[in-house]
Design a protein around this motif. Structure first.
Motif, PDB file in Angstrom:
ATOM      1  N   ALA A 153      43.768  23.488  43.762  1.00 49.90           N
ATOM      2  CA  ALA A 153      44.717  24.517  43.361  1.00 49.90           C
ATOM      3  C   ALA A 153      46.054  24.305  44.073  1.00 49.90           C
ATOM      4  O   ALA A 153      46.122  23.778  45.187  1.00 49.90           O
ATOM      5  CB  ALA A 153      44.163  25.898  43.689  1.00 49.90           C
ATOM      6  N   ILE A 205      43.964  32.272  40.864  1.00 48.63           N
ATOM      7  CA  ILE A 205      44.045  30.892  41.359  1.00 48.63           C
ATOM      8  C   ILE A 205      44.881  30.068  40.396  1.00 48.63           C
ATOM      9  O   ILE A 205      44.671  30.117  39.175  1.00 48.63           O
ATOM     10  CB  ILE A 205      42.644  30.292  41.514  1.00 48.63           C
ATOM     11  CG1 ILE A 205      41.835  31.115  42.520  1.00 48.63           C
ATOM     12  CG2 ILE A 205      42.707  28.833  41.963  1.00 48.63           C
ATOM     13  CD1 ILE A 205      40.404  30.686  42.659  1.00 48.63           C
ATOM     14  N   ARG A 207      46.505  26.317  39.164  1.00 48.85           N
ATOM     15  CA  ARG A 207      46.380  24.862  39.189  1.00 48.85           C
ATOM     16  C   ARG A 207      47.436  24.236  38.299  1.00 48.85           C
ATOM     17  O   ARG A 207      47.973  24.884  37.410  1.00 48.85           O
ATOM     18  CB  ARG A 207      44.986  24.436  38.705  1.00 48.85           C
ATOM     19  CG  ARG A 207      43.853  24.762  39.656  1.00 48.85           C
ATOM     20  CD  ARG A 207      42.489  24.613  38.988  1.00 48.85           C
ATOM     21  NE  ARG A 207      42.303  23.331  38.355  1.00 48.85           N
ATOM     22  CZ  ARG A 207      41.546  23.158  37.260  1.00 48.85           C
ATOM     23  NH1 ARG A 207      40.931  24.174  36.693  1.00 48.85           N
ATOM     24  NH2 ARG A 207      41.422  21.971  36.727  1.00 48.85           N
ATOM     25  N   SER A 222      46.087  29.463  35.149  1.00 47.18           N
ATOM     26  CA  SER A 222      45.497  30.348  36.148  1.00 47.18           C
ATOM     27  C   SER A 222      44.162  30.907  35.690  1.00 47.18           C
ATOM     28  O   SER A 222      43.872  30.990  34.494  1.00 47.18           O
ATOM     29  CB  SER A 222      46.448  31.520  36.447  1.00 47.18           C
ATOM     30  OG  SER A 222      47.699  31.048  36.884  1.00 47.18           O
ATOM     31  N   THR A 259      38.715  22.485  44.425  1.00 49.53           N
ATOM     32  CA  THR A 259      38.904  23.841  44.927  1.00 49.53           C
ATOM     33  C   THR A 259      37.521  24.471  45.067  1.00 49.53           C
ATOM     34  O   THR A 259      36.741  24.472  44.108  1.00 49.53           O
ATOM     35  CB  THR A 259      39.752  24.689  43.962  1.00 49.53           C
ATOM     36  OG1 THR A 259      41.021  24.063  43.768  1.00 49.53           O
ATOM     37  CG2 THR A 259      39.961  26.095  44.505  1.00 49.53           C
TER      38      THR A 259
END
Length: 299
Positions: A153, A205, A207, A222, A259
Motif C-alpha cells: 500500500a 487502504i 494502493r 482503495s 500489505t
C-alpha cells in the motif's frame, strides 16, 4: 452454470462459489475454505485466503517475562490452519452438501475458530469471526483475521485513536481522522510487534500497483473497512508476525512487496513495567477459556 436474481449474480462452480455485482466480484474457494478473490472496481485485493490469526510478533517485554515460551503453541496455530467445515446459505436456503458437480449443473455455492461472510445486495461483506474458548490453554497474543494483499500500500487513512495504541497504551491518544504514508515499521533494534491501532471506526487502504507489483496506475484505488456493531482494532504492515519474529535485526527483514492487514477483535497489552520478568497486567490479557466474537465490514 449460474443462477441470477435481481440483486446479485451467483455462480455455482465445480470448486468455487462466486458472487458478482456492479464493480465487484468475489470468489470463495471450497478447497481453501474461504474468500480467495476480492475484486473491487477491477482491482484484486487478496493474495491469500484470509485466515484466523492468533500471534503477534513478541516484544522485549514478552521475551523478558517468558510469555513467548508460554504461548508458543499459538504461533503454530497461527501458521498452520485447517478448514474443517464450510456452511453455505443463499437466500435463506441451506445447502446440506456443497453445490459442486454434478449437483451444480441444475442451476441456470480440539480449538475452533469460525469465519462467516455475509454479502448484501450492494456487495458489502460483513465478516464475523468466532473463537470458541477451551480450558487449559495459554493466554492469547491476539484474536483476529489476517488479510494479505498482493502489493504494498502507498498508505492508509483511518478514523479512531491517534498513533500506535494497545489496550494498555491508549491514555495519551486522541480521537480523530489520520493519514499514514506507506507501511511504517517501528525501527526497534530487534524487529518486534508494532503498528496496532485500537478502537477504529473506519480504515481505507490505498494502493497504486496491481497484482504483479510492477505496473503502476495513474490513480489510487482503495478498499475500506468499517466497524460493524463495535469498533475494531487493526495493524497494517508490510510483514507478517512470523517475518518480524524471524529477523534479529532490521536489515534482515525481506523486501517490501505485500500489505499485511490484521483486523483484531482482542489484543494483548504490551506491558512495559520492565523488560526483566514483569508480566502484562491481568486486565490486558486475552483469556483463552472465554468465547470471543467480532465483526467488520469490507466495501
Amino acid at each position: 452454470m449460474d443462477y441470477t436474481n435481481n440483486q446479485l449474480h451467483i455462480i455455482y462452480g465445480d470448486a468455487t462459489f462466486g458472487v458478482n455485482g456492479k464493480d465487484f466480484q468475489y470468489i470463495f474457494s471450497y478447497e481453501r475454505g474461504g474468500l480467495e478473490s476480492l475484486k473491487v472496481r477491477g482491482k484484486e485485493w487478496l493474495y491469500r485466503v484470509p485466515t484466523p490469526t492468533f500471534w503477534r510478533a513478541t516484544t522485549d517485554n514478552d521475551r523478558g517475562s517468558g510469555f513467548n515460551l508460554k504461548a508458543a503453541q499459538w504461533l503454530g496455530a497461527d501458521m498452520f490452519t485447517k478448514c474443517t467445515d464450510i456452511h453455505l446459505k443463499v437466500d435463506g436456503h441451506d445447502f446440506a452438501e456443497l453445490p459442486i458437480a454434478p449437483f451444480n449443473n441444475k442451476f441456470s455455492n480440539h480449538e475452533y475458530a469460525k469465519i462467516i461472510y455475509n454479502i448484501d445486495d450492494v456487495g458489502h461483506i460483513k465478516v464475523t469471526m468466532r473463537y470458541y474458548g477451551k480450558k487449559g490453554l495459554p493466554h492469547l497474543p491476539v484474536i483476529g483475521i489476517r488479510l494479505i494483499m498482493p502489493t504494498a500500500a502507498t498508505g492508509f487513512d483511518y478514523e479512531g485513536l491517534s498513533g500506535e495504541t494497545y489496550p494498555d497504551r491508549m491514555a495519551g491518544a486522541k480521537e480523530g481522522k489520520f493519514h499514514i504514508d506507506g507501511l511504517p515499521v517501528t525501527e526497534y533494534l530487534v524487529p518486534q510487534e508494532s503498528g496496532m491501532h485500537m478502537q477504529t471506526k473506519k480504515l481505507t487502504i490505498n494502493r497504486e500497483t496491481t497484482q504483479n507489483n510492477v505496473y503502476r496506475t495513474n490513480e489510487k484505488f482503495s478498499l475500506s473497512i468499517q466497524q460493524a456493531e463495535k469498533l475494531f482494532n487493526f495493524s497494517c504492515l508490510p510483514y507478517t508476525a512470523e517475518e518480524l519474529e524471524n529477523a534479529t535485526h532490521i536489515e534482515e527483514l525481506p523486501l517490501v512487496c505485500r500489505t499485511v492487514l490484521v483486523i483484531a477483535g482482542a489484543v494483548r497489552g504490551v506491558g512495559g513495567i520492565d523488560s526483566w520478568g514483569s508480566d502484562v497486567e491481568s486486565a490486558y490479557h486475552i483469556n483463552p477459556e472465554l468465547d470471543h466474537e467480532f465483526s467488520f465490514i469490507l466495501n
